[in-house]
Design a protein around this motif. Structure first.
Motif, PDB file in Angstrom:
ATOM      1  N   ASP A 180      -5.228  26.134 -10.046  1.00 12.56           N
ATOM      2  CA  ASP A 180      -4.780  25.346  -8.901  1.00 12.56           C
ATOM      3  C   ASP A 180      -3.688  24.373  -9.354  1.00 12.56           C
ATOM      4  N   HIS A 181      -3.170  23.608  -8.425  1.00 17.69           N
ATOM      5  CA  HIS A 181      -2.058  22.717  -8.724  1.00 17.69           C
ATOM      6  C   HIS A 181      -2.454  21.657  -9.751  1.00 17.69           C
ATOM      7  N   ALA A 182      -3.675  21.136  -9.634  1.00 15.46           N
ATOM      8  CA  ALA A 182      -4.120  20.106 -10.575  1.00 15.46           C
ATOM      9  C   ALA A 182      -4.185  20.648 -12.002  1.00 15.46           C
ATOM     10  N   LEU A 183      -4.617  21.890 -12.152  1.00 14.09           N
ATOM     11  CA  LEU A 183      -4.653  22.487 -13.489  1.00 14.09           C
ATOM     12  C   LEU A 183      -3.242  22.667 -14.047  1.00 14.09           C
ATOM     13  N   LEU A 184      -2.308  23.062 -13.206  1.00 14.92           N
ATOM     14  CA  LEU A 184      -0.917  23.192 -13.652  1.00 14.92           C
ATOM     15  C   LEU A 184      -0.390  21.845 -14.143  1.00 14.92           C
ATOM     16  N   GLN A 185      -0.714  20.780 -13.439  1.00 11.36           N
ATOM     17  CA  GLN A 185      -0.292  19.455 -13.869  1.00 11.36           C
ATOM     18  C   GLN A 185      -0.915  19.082 -15.209  1.00 11.36           C
ATOM     19  N   THR A 186      -2.169  19.431 -15.389  1.00 15.74           N
ATOM     20  CA  THR A 186      -2.840  19.156 -16.664  1.00 15.74           C
ATOM     21  C   THR A 186      -2.150  19.877 -17.807  1.00 15.74           C
ATOM     22  N   LEU A 187      -1.835  21.147 -17.606  1.00 20.75           N
ATOM     23  CA  LEU A 187      -1.212  21.937 -18.664  1.00 20.75           C
ATOM     24  C   LEU A 187       0.188  21.447 -18.999  1.00 20.75           C
ATOM     25  N   GLN A 188       0.954  21.034 -17.995  1.00 22.59           N
ATOM     26  CA  GLN A 188       2.321  20.602 -18.279  1.00 22.59           C
ATOM     27  C   GLN A 188       2.349  19.281 -19.041  1.00 22.59           C
ATOM     28  N   ARG A 189       1.262  18.517 -18.965  1.00 23.56           N
ATOM     29  CA  ARG A 189       1.191  17.260 -19.703  1.00 23.56           C
ATOM     30  C   ARG A 189       0.698  17.428 -21.132  1.00 23.56           C
ATOM     31  N   CYS A 190       0.199  18.622 -21.465  1.00 20.65           N
ATOM     32  CA  CYS A 190      -0.338  18.862 -22.806  1.00 20.65           C
ATOM     33  C   CYS A 190       0.777  18.861 -23.846  1.00 20.65           C
ATOM     34  N   GLN A 191       0.477  18.292 -25.017  1.00 20.02           N
ATOM     35  CA  GLN A 191       1.349  18.493 -26.154  1.00 20.02           C
ATOM     36  C   GLN A 191       1.264  19.957 -26.575  1.00 20.02           C
ATOM     37  N   LYS A 192       2.382  20.519 -27.033  1.00 21.92           N
ATOM     38  CA  LYS A 192       2.397  21.943 -27.385  1.00 21.92           C
ATOM     39  C   LYS A 192       1.346  22.273 -28.423  1.00 21.92           C
ATOM     40  N   ALA A 193       1.152  21.389 -29.397  1.00 21.25           N
ATOM     41  CA  ALA A 193       0.185  21.658 -30.462  1.00 21.25           C
ATOM     42  C   ALA A 193      -1.248  21.681 -29.935  1.00 21.25           C
ATOM     43  N   GLN A 194      -1.500  20.980 -28.832  1.00 23.56           N
ATOM     44  CA  GLN A 194      -2.841  20.911 -28.271  1.00 23.56           C
ATOM     45  C   GLN A 194      -3.137  22.026 -27.273  1.00 23.56           C
ATOM     46  N   LEU A 195      -2.093  22.742 -26.852  1.00 20.60           N
ATOM     47  CA  LEU A 195      -2.252  23.692 -25.755  1.00 20.60           C
ATOM     48  C   LEU A 195      -3.278  24.788 -26.050  1.00 20.60           C
ATOM     49  N   PRO A 196      -3.265  25.443 -27.228  1.00 19.25           N
ATOM     50  CA  PRO A 196      -4.276  26.489 -27.469  1.00 19.25           C
ATOM     51  C   PRO A 196      -5.708  25.983 -27.320  1.00 19.25           C
ATOM     52  N   ARG A 197      -5.974  24.788 -27.820  1.00 16.17           N
ATOM     53  CA  ARG A 197      -7.330  24.227 -27.707  1.00 16.17           C
ATOM     54  C   ARG A 197      -7.675  23.944 -26.250  1.00 16.17           C
ATOM     55  N   VAL A 198      -6.725  23.407 -25.499  1.00 10.73           N
ATOM     56  CA  VAL A 198      -6.968  23.107 -24.087  1.00 10.73           C
ATOM     57  C   VAL A 198      -7.210  24.382 -23.295  1.00 10.73           C
ATOM     58  N   LEU A 199      -6.392  25.396 -23.542  1.00  8.28           N
ATOM     59  CA  LEU A 199      -6.576  26.674 -22.844  1.00  8.28           C
ATOM     60  C   LEU A 199      -7.922  27.285 -23.167  1.00  8.28           C
ATOM     61  N   GLN A 200      -8.319  27.221 -24.432  1.00 13.22           N
ATOM     62  CA  GLN A 200      -9.614  27.772 -24.830  1.00 13.22           C
ATOM     63  C   GLN A 200     -10.763  27.023 -24.175  1.00 13.22           C
ATOM     64  N   SER A 201     -10.650  25.699 -24.123  1.00 21.39           N
ATOM     65  CA  SER A 201     -11.725  24.919 -23.506  1.00 21.39           C
ATOM     66  C   SER A 201     -11.824  25.196 -22.013  1.00 21.39           C
ATOM     67  N   LEU A 202     -10.689  25.375 -21.349  1.00 18.31           N
ATOM     68  CA  LEU A 202     -10.720  25.688 -19.915  1.00 18.31           C
ATOM     69  C   LEU A 202     -11.318  27.060 -19.660  1.00 18.31           C
ATOM     70  N   ALA A 203     -10.975  28.038 -20.512  1.00 18.65           N
ATOM     71  CA  ALA A 203     -11.521  29.378 -20.352  1.00 18.65           C
ATOM     72  C   ALA A 203     -13.031  29.382 -20.619  1.00 18.65           C
ATOM     73  N   THR A 204     -13.452  28.631 -21.636  1.00 20.91           N
ATOM     74  CA  THR A 204     -14.877  28.570 -21.970  1.00 20.91           C
ATOM     75  C   THR A 204     -15.670  27.891 -20.874  1.00 20.91           C
ATOM     76  N   ALA A 205     -15.066  26.872 -20.262  1.00 19.15           N
ATOM     77  CA  ALA A 205     -15.767  26.140 -19.206  1.00 19.15           C
ATOM     78  C   ALA A 205     -16.071  27.006 -18.008  1.00 19.15           C
ATOM     79  N   ASP A 206     -15.305  28.065 -17.813  1.00 19.14           N
ATOM     80  CA  ASP A 206     -15.508  28.929 -16.649  1.00 19.14           C
ATOM     81  C   ASP A 206     -16.496  30.060 -16.925  1.00 19.14           C
ATOM     82  N   THR A 207     -16.915  30.236 -18.173  1.00 14.36           N
ATOM     83  CA  THR A 207     -17.823  31.344 -18.498  1.00 14.36           C
ATOM     84  C   THR A 207     -19.269  30.922 -18.386  1.00 14.36           C
TER      85      THR A 207
END
Length: 207
Positions: A180-207
């Protein structure tokens, strides 16, 4: 209005500084729902500021076209009604957000809409792209394009295609729930180095 609606917006303007007196000459909004275009709005507008020769060469928008266009305030009130309370997305969103707020202020209309930025998102998800300008990304990703670049509707349409591709890749490559739009805003604010961890945590949270 559906909570899944997102408006993709693009302005053409007389210059880069809304605070310095530049005005919009054209606005286009492509309304999307879950990556599918469901409606479009486009209009030239007359903000009372002349168009210089560089802008005319870039966009094809002439002073005669602007003089014949409806008043900017009238167009912006209609644009605000079209958007409703949908959040907005733009390529290089800081620019479009400044003009959205400025032009709505001229029209006496509030502008509470949050913005997400496909430049920031593409830099995080496609760091290997040769550049993150809209035309370069469209060619690199093989996105369909129609109309003249640097006209509002054509650029909004391409940005909508880019947004759909970003959302698709987040779901398919990164196993995220529908972004959703809020998630897009969250991702665009991420530092590039943190992005893999953030993506993994979001994917894990949905499982």
């Amino acid at each position: 209005m559906s909570a899944s609606l997102i408006g993709v917006i693009d302005f053409e303007t007389t210059g880069i500084s809304s605070a310095g007196g530049d005005r919009a000459t054209e606005v286009a909004i492509v309304l999307t729902e879950r990556g599918r275009v469901v409606d479009r709005f486009q209009s030239l507008m007359n903000g009372g500021v002349p168009v210089n020769s560089f802008v005319t060469q870039l966009t094809g928008i002439t002073n005669a076209m602007v003089r014949a266009a409806p008043p900017a305030a009238e167009v912006m009130r209609e644009a605000a009604r079209f958007v409703g309370d949908a959040p907005l997305v733009a390529h290089n969103a800081g620019f479009d957000q400044r003009f959205w707020r400025s032009e709505l202020a001229h029209a006496g209309v509030p502008a509470p809409h949050p913005f997400a930025c496909t430049v920031l998102l593409s830099r995080r998800l496609y760091p290997e792209a040769p550049a993150h300008k809209l035309g370069v990304l469209a060619d690199w990703l093989g996105l369909p394009r129609s109309g003249r670049a640097h006209r509002a509707l054509a650029d909004a349409e391409v940005t909508a295609e880019l947004l759909a591709r970003l959302r698709h890749d987040l779901m398919q490559r990164h196993r995220l729930p529908e972004p959703d739009h809020a998630l897009l805003q969250t991702l665009q604010r991420c530092q590039k180095a943190q992005l893999p961890r953030v993506l993994q945590s979001l994917a894990t949270a949905d499982t």
